[in-house]
Design a protein around this motif. Structure first.
Motif: not given
Length: 140
Positions: A56-68
């Motif tokens: 779940x934490x990794x998924x949040x990271x990937x959401x942020x990276x995708x937004x960037x």
């Protein structure tokens, strides 16, 4: 005494006396800025609670990276109030305070570890290019 021994002793003393401020200091000093930004966001979103899996934490990271990837830097996306193609998303004073205070908590070390693994490519991206997520319980 080596630096490693010094920080180990410091962490032990902090744990013994119930202090929070030094737990993640050494790791924070060595972490990349991107990992620190992601870890602060993970902590602000989840408090690093064990009920939130590393996946779940990794998924949040990937959401942020995708937004960037939408033309914003990771810092612009994550530092409150975060900006992206989806608008400003973390404007509450509560979120900002949790984001700012994150490195002073023991659970921040776990968030930092997950962020570093994601950035190192050690965690597969299981969300693709998604840039939104649903947080049913709100901030913990």
């Amino acid at each position: 005494m080596s630096e490693e021994q010094y920080y180990g002793l410091l962490a032990f003393i902090a744990a013994y006396f119930g202090l929070r401020k030094v737990y993640a200091r050494r790791r924070t000093a060595n972490a990349t800025q991107s990992a620190q930004l992601l870890a602060r966001t993970l902590f602000a979103e989840t408090s690093g609670f064990p009920k939130h899996s590393d996946r779940e934490l990794a998924g949040i990271c990937f959401v942020a990276l995708n937004r960037a990837e939408g033309g914003y830097s990771l810092e612009e996306v994550l530092q409150p109030p975060g900006r992206s193609d989806y608008g400003v998303w973390n404007t509450s004073s509560r979120f900002r305070q949790r984001w700012e205070d994150a490195p002073t908590y023991r659970a921040y070390a776990r968030c930092l570890e997950v962020a570093e693994r994601v950035l190192a490519g050690a965690v597969p991206n299981q969300i693709g290019n998604r840039a939104l997520f649903y947080h049913p319980g709100g901030l913990p």
